[in-house]
Write an enzyme that holds these catalytic residues in place. Structure first.
Site, PDB file in Angstrom:
ATOM      1  N   CYS A 161      33.196  54.852  81.082  1.00  0.00           N
ATOM      2  CA  CYS A 161      33.087  56.223  81.592  1.00  0.00           C
ATOM      3  C   CYS A 161      34.463  56.759  81.984  1.00  0.00           C
ATOM      4  O   CYS A 161      34.865  57.846  81.561  1.00  0.00           O
ATOM      5  CB  CYS A 161      32.130  56.280  82.780  1.00  0.00           C
ATOM      6  SG  CYS A 161      30.395  56.067  82.334  1.00  0.00           S
TER       7      CYS A 161
ATOM      8  N   GLU B 271      32.790  63.976  88.972  1.00  0.00           N
ATOM      9  CA  GLU B 271      34.020  63.212  89.160  1.00  0.00           C
ATOM     10  C   GLU B 271      35.247  64.109  89.318  1.00  0.00           C
ATOM     11  O   GLU B 271      35.400  65.106  88.631  1.00  0.00           O
ATOM     12  CB  GLU B 271      34.231  62.260  87.985  1.00  0.00           C
ATOM     13  CG  GLU B 271      33.125  61.222  87.811  1.00  0.00           C
ATOM     14  CD  GLU B 271      33.012  60.276  88.991  1.00  0.00           C
ATOM     15  OE1 GLU B 271      33.967  60.190  89.793  1.00  0.00           O
ATOM     16  OE2 GLU B 271      31.959  59.616  89.106  1.00  0.00           O
TER      17      GLU B 271
ATOM     18  N   HIS C 126      28.672  61.557  86.554  1.00  0.00           N
ATOM     19  CA  HIS C 126      27.878  60.334  86.570  1.00  0.00           C
ATOM     20  C   HIS C 126      26.467  60.637  87.053  1.00  0.00           C
ATOM     21  O   HIS C 126      26.278  61.405  87.998  1.00  0.00           O
ATOM     22  CB  HIS C 126      28.498  59.288  87.502  1.00  0.00           C
ATOM     23  CG  HIS C 126      29.399  58.330  86.812  1.00  0.00           C
ATOM     24  ND1 HIS C 126      30.721  58.149  87.172  1.00  0.00           N
ATOM     25  CD2 HIS C 126      29.185  57.476  85.773  1.00  0.00           C
ATOM     26  CE1 HIS C 126      31.267  57.226  86.389  1.00  0.00           C
ATOM     27  NE2 HIS C 126      30.353  56.802  85.531  1.00  0.00           N
TER      28      HIS C 126
END
Length: 213
Positions: A143, A80, A166
């Site tokens: 998350c 991310e 992820h």
């Protein structure tokens, strides 16, 4: 010797296991590098996860923090780029709480960027024959909440780098379903590559990893 904190989540949404927690334990158990690996499990609970993350940071005092979470439906490892200051839960958490359009941190900035070498990490995972991409959104569930709070807390720890990864379901969670998945050994190998790339790269590599959508 640097200390790396890996976090995973407890099961949620009716599942009996969460591959993020299993995978970070696998990384720790297989690790043979020049760093200490610590792992902590975080609750899928908007009310309790803040204190759990802060406690882990205080206890471990890490040099690197990589939080890992499940994104059902993805087929690749996603490193991310950015966390946003919004909780907008599509489903309730494990206590039944479902925040909608609420800030992660009142008065906090709109977003924080990962301080991991995200492109170097993706490249390292791909060298293992495992698909990986830089992701431009961590969602708006727990998350992203943890990712945002982590980066907010790391403002007071200038020597500590952090970010979020992820992962898809593992084979265990996909049995009898049409869920895309990776084998657990692939997930552990991929996350180990992310850790090694982070330790080896103080700054990121300059390669195009953007998105057209």
């Amino acid at each position: 010797m640097p200390t790396v904190l890996l976090t995973g989540f407890e099961p949620f949404d009716g599942d009996t296991s969460n591959p993020s927690w299993t995978a970070v334990q696998e990384v720790r158990d297989r690790w043979d590098g020049d760093a200490e690996i610590q792992v902590r499990q975080l609750p899928v609970d908007f009310a309790k996860v803040d204190d759990a993350l802060r406690a882990a940071l205080a206890e471990v005092d890490p040099d690197v923090v990589i939080s890992v979470g499940l994104a059902g439906g993805i087929e690749t490892l996603e490193v991310e780029r950015v966390a946003i200051n919004v909780d907008d839960a599509r489903i309730p958490d494990n206590t039944g709480f479902q925040p909608i359009d609420e800030p992660v941190v009142d008065g906090g900035p709109a977003a924080y960027f990962s301080t991991l070498p995200i492109k170097a990490a993706v490249a390292a995972v791909r060298t293992k024959g495992i698909p990986a991409v830089v992701s431009q959104t961590a969602g708006t569930y727990t998350c992203n909440h943890v990712f945002y709070l982590l980066m907010h807390e790391l403002r007071d720890r200038p020597g500590t780098r952090g970010g979020f990864v992820h992962i898809p379901y593992s084979t265990e969670e996909a049995i009898g379903t049409d869920r895309p998945y990776m084998r657990m050994d692939q997930l552990a190998t991929a996350l180990t590559a992310v850790v090694r790339a982070t330790l080896a790269n103080a700054t990121d590599v300059k390669v195009g990893s953007g998105s057209l959508d």
